[in-house]
Design an enzyme around this catalytic site. Structure first.
Site, mmCIF file in Angstrom:
data_model
loop_
_atom_site.group_PDB
_atom_site.id
_atom_site.type_symbol
_atom_site.label_atom_id
_atom_site.label_comp_id
_atom_site.label_asym_id
_atom_site.label_seq_id
_atom_site.Cartn_x
_atom_site.Cartn_y
_atom_site.Cartn_z
ATOM 1 N N ASP A 122 0.809 -1.222 0.000
ATOM 2 C CA ASP A 122 0.000 0.000 0.000
ATOM 3 C C ASP A 122 0.843 1.274 0.000
ATOM 4 O O ASP A 122 0.450 2.293 0.566
ATOM 5 C CB ASP A 122 -0.976 0.007 1.209
ATOM 6 C CG ASP A 122 -1.800 -1.256 1.246
ATOM 7 O OD1 ASP A 122 -2.240 -1.701 0.174
ATOM 8 O OD2 ASP A 122 -1.996 -1.802 2.350
ATOM 9 N N LYS A 130 1.846 1.917 -5.219
ATOM 10 C CA LYS A 130 2.325 1.302 -6.477
ATOM 11 C C LYS A 130 1.375 1.609 -7.630
ATOM 12 O O LYS A 130 1.804 1.849 -8.758
ATOM 13 C CB LYS A 130 2.452 -0.230 -6.307
ATOM 14 C CG LYS A 130 3.485 -0.632 -5.269
ATOM 15 C CD LYS A 130 3.518 -2.132 -5.054
ATOM 16 C CE LYS A 130 2.298 -2.678 -4.362
ATOM 17 N NZ LYS A 130 2.140 -2.272 -2.952
ATOM 18 N N GLY A 148 -4.714 -4.240 -3.555
ATOM 19 C CA GLY A 148 -5.661 -3.160 -3.795
ATOM 20 C C GLY A 148 -4.851 -1.965 -4.209
ATOM 21 O O GLY A 148 -4.100 -1.418 -3.408
ATOM 22 N N HIS A 149 -4.912 -1.609 -5.489
ATOM 23 C CA HIS A 149 -4.106 -0.503 -5.995
ATOM 24 C C HIS A 149 -5.030 0.644 -6.404
ATOM 25 O O HIS A 149 -5.955 0.444 -7.180
ATOM 26 C CB HIS A 149 -3.256 -0.951 -7.194
ATOM 27 C CG HIS A 149 -2.193 -1.946 -6.814
ATOM 28 N ND1 HIS A 149 -1.226 -2.342 -7.685
ATOM 29 C CD2 HIS A 149 -1.947 -2.599 -5.660
ATOM 30 C CE1 HIS A 149 -0.423 -3.209 -7.068
ATOM 31 N NE2 HIS A 149 -0.855 -3.386 -5.843
ATOM 32 N N GLN A 188 1.694 -6.521 -3.504
ATOM 33 C CA GLN A 188 2.318 -6.656 -2.191
ATOM 34 C C GLN A 188 3.664 -5.914 -2.122
ATOM 35 O O GLN A 188 3.801 -4.907 -2.783
ATOM 36 C CB GLN A 188 2.464 -8.137 -1.788
ATOM 37 C CG GLN A 188 1.134 -8.831 -1.553
ATOM 38 C CD GLN A 188 0.358 -9.104 -2.823
ATOM 39 O OE1 GLN A 188 0.874 -9.726 -3.737
ATOM 40 N NE2 GLN A 188 -0.866 -8.646 -2.899
HETATM 41 P P1 GDP Z 1 -0.690 0.232 -3.542
HETATM 42 O O1 GDP Z 1 -1.318 -1.001 -3.006
HETATM 43 O O2 GDP Z 1 0.788 0.272 -3.324
HETATM 44 O O3 GDP Z 1 -1.058 0.524 -4.964
HETATM 45 O O4 GDP Z 1 -1.275 1.442 -2.667
HETATM 46 P P2 GDP Z 1 -2.817 1.676 -2.248
HETATM 47 O O5 GDP Z 1 -3.555 2.209 -3.405
HETATM 48 O O6 GDP Z 1 -3.350 0.475 -1.545
HETATM 49 O O7 GDP Z 1 -2.651 2.768 -1.102
HETATM 50 C C1 GDP Z 1 -2.037 3.991 -1.351
HETATM 51 C C2 GDP Z 1 -3.021 5.127 -1.028
HETATM 52 O O8 GDP Z 1 -2.325 6.352 -0.969
HETATM 53 C C3 GDP Z 1 -4.084 5.322 -2.090
HETATM 54 O O9 GDP Z 1 -5.257 5.753 -1.452
HETATM 55 C C4 GDP Z 1 -3.509 6.434 -2.968
HETATM 56 O O10 GDP Z 1 -4.497 7.203 -3.636
HETATM 57 C C5 GDP Z 1 -2.809 7.265 -1.941
HETATM 58 N N1 GDP Z 1 -1.613 7.975 -2.405
HETATM 59 C C6 GDP Z 1 -0.636 7.557 -3.255
HETATM 60 N N2 GDP Z 1 0.355 8.471 -3.319
HETATM 61 C C7 GDP Z 1 0.003 9.479 -2.483
HETATM 62 C C8 GDP Z 1 0.638 10.697 -2.076
HETATM 63 O O11 GDP Z 1 1.734 11.050 -2.487
HETATM 64 N N3 GDP Z 1 -0.049 11.468 -1.166
HETATM 65 C C9 GDP Z 1 -1.267 11.118 -0.648
HETATM 66 N N4 GDP Z 1 -1.850 11.924 0.241
HETATM 67 N N5 GDP Z 1 -1.860 9.975 -1.012
HETATM 68 C C10 GDP Z 1 -1.253 9.173 -1.894
HETATM 69 P P1 IMO Z 2 -0.949 -4.303 -2.193
HETATM 70 O O1 IMO Z 2 -0.548 -4.835 -3.531
HETATM 71 C C1 IMO Z 2 -0.939 -4.866 2.145
HETATM 72 C C2 IMO Z 2 -1.056 -9.004 3.582
HETATM 73 C C3 IMO Z 2 -2.303 -9.460 4.318
HETATM 74 C C4 IMO Z 2 -1.685 -10.459 5.281
HETATM 75 C C5 IMO Z 2 -0.608 -11.123 4.414
HETATM 76 C C6 IMO Z 2 -1.027 -12.448 3.790
HETATM 77 O O2 IMO Z 2 -2.205 -3.516 -2.191
HETATM 78 O O3 IMO Z 2 0.191 -3.592 -1.526
HETATM 79 P P2 IMO Z 2 -2.638 -13.051 1.770
HETATM 80 O O4 IMO Z 2 -4.121 -12.841 1.600
HETATM 81 O O5 IMO Z 2 -1.797 -12.417 0.722
HETATM 82 O O6 IMO Z 2 -2.296 -14.507 1.985
HETATM 83 O O7 IMO Z 2 -2.295 -12.320 3.170
HETATM 84 O O8 IMO Z 2 -0.297 -10.194 3.392
HETATM 85 N N1 IMO Z 2 -1.311 -8.432 2.242
HETATM 86 C C7 IMO Z 2 -1.222 -7.125 1.957
HETATM 87 N N2 IMO Z 2 -0.992 -6.067 2.760
HETATM 88 N N3 IMO Z 2 -1.093 -4.679 0.814
HETATM 89 C C8 IMO Z 2 -1.298 -5.737 -0.002
HETATM 90 O O9 IMO Z 2 -1.329 -5.628 -1.346
HETATM 91 C C9 IMO Z 2 -1.409 -7.031 0.557
HETATM 92 N N4 IMO Z 2 -1.629 -8.264 0.055
HETATM 93 C C10 IMO Z 2 -1.548 -9.112 1.085
HETATM 94 O O10 IMO Z 2 -2.911 -8.379 5.000
HETATM 95 O O11 IMO Z 2 -1.027 -9.806 6.331
HETATM 96 MG MG MG Z 3 -2.850 -1.619 -1.741
#
Ligand code: GDP
Ligand code: IMO
Ligand code: MG
Length: 429
Positions: A13, A16, A40-41, A223
């Site tokens: 998170d 990416k 979840g991206h 991840q």
């Molecule tokens: P991912 O799993 O690595 O793709 O990241 P997620 O989407 O799960 O979580 C990142 C969160 O941070 C999302 O809600 C993005 O919209 C938000 N985000 C990404 N870059 C920035 C930033 O530079 N500033 C802020 N405030 N939010 C950001």
């Molecule tokens: P993105 O791509 C954050 C964590 C789960 C748990 C562990 C194992 O959005 O960064 P799983 O269901 O994969 O067997 O769970 O990995 N986990 C993540 N945590 N971001 C993710 O994906 C994750 N995908 C799995 O919370 O601790």
């Molecule tokens: Mg994510």
């Protein structure tokens, strides 16, 4: 710069999706190489938010061909739900490709995931319950189902039978539940065959040919480094190779073809699920970070655990991925603190250590050694050059760069596509 890998530098998170979208605008192919719908991206374009789970984030860019690589595990029901949602949002999904060798998450593995977590009691991993672990286990046990199996009904049935021979014993004997039915499961999967067929490709051939023609390919990780099955905080990890090496095995592209490896890290750290987290703030300061950063899971909605930036982990991510660049996201979230602690090393059993301990017990005992950096109060979300950042914010970035052993090429100052400071371009345009 034709082949570029994007990986998570912490526990996921980090942003990416946003970075893939950013680079994706000048890219021909975006291929996802590991994980499944546990990811979840988020991509935010013109204020509209897209949440992607299984499909590469590059799908938002109209010129990109998105590919689901062989290293991904695919829940077919989720795949088509996601396609329909994107279409409803006006996104063209017609170019989406899927590797013939990607593994399928059958419905019984979602049940197995949840049963396994329940049976672990307080030793649970905190998985997303999406069947990820059992499906990768089946792959290694050679009882997995692949996309190509959808096109041979009799082979598919035999493979489902082999898997169920093992699962049904556990389900009935250990959990006292009804056995899974081979015909019902086979029919459930076959129902998707005609819709999947036009998307199926030889992922390795497609990408290598594209690279031969000078096309740009972005490899998008799910991840992150600390959740990697080999290099993460095992057993509190996911079940796939989320580090840069996974981009090669998960797509069939050799390491010599990769030009750049970009690690995404937040300006602080979050983690979802169980497992060690040395800089965690299990207090109101952590709650403040959670609220300011909107730290709630895209996939499960769970509140993310929060803590200060951990440079030991960041150095480790630089090493195990061979990072050429770091994108530091969410710097804007740190606005308003008098001082910002950064973990520069750990103390383990009275000794200072600068590198990540290679044994689990030491990592569980690691206490962060903090250095306090001065904060800033100015709103930085409108800054588009490094020079526009307040001096203390610039100094924070420079110190993180020094501690991480890798250049910080891009800085995120907001969720939107445009909210970035590009110090070093990630793509030669
Ligand atoms: P991912 O799993 O690595 O793709 O990241 P997620 O989407 O799960 O979580 C990142 C969160 O941070 C999302 O809600 C993005 O919209 C938000 N985000 C990404 N870059 C920035 C930033 O530079 N500033 C802020 N405030 N939010 C950001
Ligand atoms: P993105 O791509 C954050 C964590 C789960 C748990 C562990 C194992 O959005 O960064 P799983 O269901 O994969 O067997 O769970 O990995 N986990 C993540 N945590 N971001 C993710 O994906 C994750 N995908 C799995 O919370 O601790
Ligand atoms: Mg994510």
């Amino acid at each position: 710069m034709p082949a570029i890998i994007v990986v998570g530098g912490q526990w996921g998170d980090e942003g990416k999706g946003k970075v893939t979208d950013l680079i994706g605008q000048d890219t021909d192919y975006v291929v996802k190489f590991n994980g499944g719908n546990n990811a979840g991206h988020t991509v935010v374009v013109d204020g509209k938010k897209y949440a992607l789970h299984l499909i590469p984030s590059g799908i938002i860019s109209p010129n990109v061909t998105p590919i689901i690589g062989n290293g991904v595990v695919v829940d077919l029901e989720v795949l088509f739900q996601e396609i329909e949602q994107l279409q409803a949002d006006g996104i063209d999904t017609s170019k989406l490709k899927i590797s013939t060798a990607a593994h399928i998450i059958p419905s019984y593995n979602k049940v197995m995931d949840q049963l396994s977590e329940r049976s672990l009691g307080n030793r649970l991993i905190g998985t997303t319950g999406r069947g990820i672990g059992p499906t990768y286990a089946d792959k290694m046990n050679r009882i997995g189902l692949r996309i190509q199996d959808l096109f041979d009904a009799s082979i598919l049935r035999q493979k489902v039978q082999s898997a169920l021979d093992r699962k049904n014993f556990t389900v009935t004997q250990k959990y006292g539940m009804e056995a899974f039915d081979v015909d019902a499961i086979t029919a459930e999967l076959l129902a998707y065959a005609d819709r999947v067929r036009p998307m199926v490709v030889d992922c390795s051939k497609l990408i290598n040919d594209a690279l031969d023609c000078g096309k740009t390919v972005l490899f998008e990780a799910g991840q992150a480094t600390m959740l990697d099955i080999d290099h993460g905080t095992y057993p509190f990890v996911t079940s796939s190779s989320a580090t840069a090496g996974g981009a090669c095995t998960g797509t069939g592209v050799g390491p010599t073809r990769i030009d750049r490896v970009v690690g995404i890290s937040k300006a602080y750290v979050t983690r979802v699920g169980e497992g060690p987290f040395p800089t965690e703030l299990d207090n109101e300061v952590g709650e403040g970070l959670r609220q300011a950063g909107g730290e709630f899971g895209v996939t499960t909605g769970r509140p993310r655990r929060t803590g200060w930036f951990d440079a030991v982990i960041s150095r480790y991510a630089t090493r195990v991925n061979g990072l050429t660049d770091i994108v530091l996201t969410k710097l804007d979230v740190l606005t308003g603190y008098d001082c910002i602690p950064v973990c520069v090393a750990y103390e383990v059993d009275g000794l200072r250590i600068d590198d990540l301990p290679s044994d689990q017990t030491s990592f569980h005992h690691a206490q962060p050694i903090f250095e306090e950096l001065p904060g800033w109060t100015e709103d930085i979300s409108g800054c588009r050059t490094f020079a526009e950042l307040p001096e203390n914010a610039q100094a924070y970035v420079r110190r993180l760069e020094e501690l991480s052993g890798c250049q910080i090429s891009v800085i995120g100052v907001g969720p939107g596509r445009e909210a970035i400071i590009e110090r070093v371009p990630l793509l030669d345009k």
